[in-house]
Design an enzyme around this catalytic site. Structure first.
Site, PDB file in Angstrom:
ATOM      1  N   LYS A 171       0.860  -1.191   0.000  1.00  0.00           N
ATOM      2  CA  LYS A 171       0.000   0.000   0.000  1.00  0.00           C
ATOM      3  C   LYS A 171       0.890   1.233   0.000  1.00  0.00           C
ATOM      4  CE  LYS A 171      -2.288   2.194   3.584  1.00  0.00           C
ATOM      5  NZ  LYS A 171      -3.330   2.380   4.580  1.00  0.00           N
TER       6      LYS A 171
HETATM    7  C1  R5P Z   1      -1.925   4.835   8.049  1.00  0.00           C
HETATM    8  O1  R5P Z   1      -0.814   4.376   8.238  1.00  0.00           O
HETATM    9  C2  R5P Z   1      -3.063   3.998   8.158  1.00  0.00           C
HETATM   10  O2  R5P Z   1      -2.564   2.717   7.951  1.00  0.00           O
HETATM   11  C3  R5P Z   1      -4.263   4.214   7.232  1.00  0.00           C
HETATM   12  O3  R5P Z   1      -4.857   2.975   7.083  1.00  0.00           O
HETATM   13  C4  R5P Z   1      -3.946   4.721   5.866  1.00  0.00           C
HETATM   14  O4  R5P Z   1      -3.331   5.956   5.931  1.00  0.00           O
HETATM   15  C5  R5P Z   1      -5.205   4.775   4.938  1.00  0.00           C
HETATM   16  O5  R5P Z   1      -6.134   5.613   5.426  1.00  0.00           O
HETATM   17  P1  R5P Z   1      -6.420   7.044   4.785  1.00  0.00           P
HETATM   18  O6  R5P Z   1      -7.146   6.793   3.496  1.00  0.00           O
HETATM   19  O7  R5P Z   1      -7.256   7.758   5.783  1.00  0.00           O
HETATM   20  O8  R5P Z   1      -5.080   7.695   4.528  1.00  0.00           O
END
Ligand code: R5P
Length: 260
Positions: A171
């Site tokens: 990711k």
């Molecule tokens: C950050 O490290 C977290 O793992 C979140 O899951 C990630 O940032 C995704 O969430 P958002 O779309 O709010 O950035």
């Protein structure tokens, strides 16, 4: 890739695409806006998510075992948002616990270029060693320090390092020239949503990510902080799974879905 890893990945990645709902923010941010009460926020969203990313504490307390989508369990943690350096993470939840919770994958962050870069990379290598013993896939999250440029060169470095350590999915963030990041990363990429932006912009981000080779999104704040979270996750889903245009997805976002 072992049969177990492939099987678990196929629960998360449906027909080559994935809408993951990220609600793990509390592991360092505490009661994030929109997630103050997970037990109330999650039920309307879960039927639209291919997978749910969260910590064991959130899972045990706030998700019914009968209605959980495939779980991507965050197993790293350490510093809170009050610390200057967020990279000081350790593995905090065991693979045994992930198996006990019937997780479909485990996830943790690497912090390339940050003070504790080496430890987080070693954490990832060790987690892959252990998770593969049980046929569990590992999703690596490329966390970006405050001083890092979110460009293709940096994100390409992070994603490639994660894949070289054996991560099965990575990711990361979308950026200009994202195709180059995809090209140089030999495992599937999903993109994070990032800070809350207007809904049309978030949908455009999802569309750009898919067009430039991401297999899906792991989106949090742009869904649960929306004024219509259910409409928003349905809209993101239409882009990821049906190649919907931003305009038609935006129409879907605006529709109110009656509570079940
Ligand atoms: C950050 O490290 C977290 O793992 C979140 O899951 C990630 O940032 C995704 O969430 P958002 O779309 O709010 O950035």
């Amino acid at each position: 890739m072992s049969w177990g890893v492939k099987n678990r990945l196929s629960r998360i990645i449906r027909n080559g695409r994935c809408v993951m709902l990220a609600v793990d923010h509390g592991y360092f941010l505490g009661p994030t806006s929109g997630l103050e009460n997970l037990g109330k926020a999650l039920p309307p969203l879960l039927p639209h998510a291919d997978a749910l990313m969260l910590t064991r504490g959130a899972l045990r307390t706030s998700v019914l075992p009968e209605s959980a989508p495939p779980i991507v369990l965050r197993v790293s943690g350490g510093p809170s948002v009050l610390k200057e350096d967020l990279s000081d993470e350790y593995i905090t939840t065991s693979v045994e616990e992930a198996v006990r919770l019937n997780a479909s994958a485990v996830t943790m962050s690497i912090f390339v270029g940050s003070a504790h870069e080496s430890r987080t990379i070693a954490n990832l290598g060790k987690l892959v060693n252990e998770a593969e013993r049980y046929g569990l896939p590992v999703l690596a999250v490329t966390a970006v320090g405050k001083d890092m440029a979110r460009d293709a060169r940096y994100l390409g470095l992070c994603c490639r390092m994660a894949a070289e350590q054996g991560a099965h999915v990575v990711k990361t963030y979308h950026c200009e020239g994202f195709e180059k990041v995809v090209e140089a990363t030999p495992v599937p990429l999903i993109i994070a949503g990032g800070k809350k932006v207007p809904e049309r912009e978030a949908l455009q981000l999802a569309r750009n990510a898919i067009e430039s080779g991401a297999i899906g999104v792991d989106m949090g704040r742009n869904i649960f902080q929306s004024d219509n979270p259910t409409g928003m996750i349905r809209a993101v889903r239409a882009i990821v799974h049906e190649n919907a245009s931003v305009d038609s997805a935006y129409d879907l976002y605006k529709r109110k879905v009656p509570a079940r």
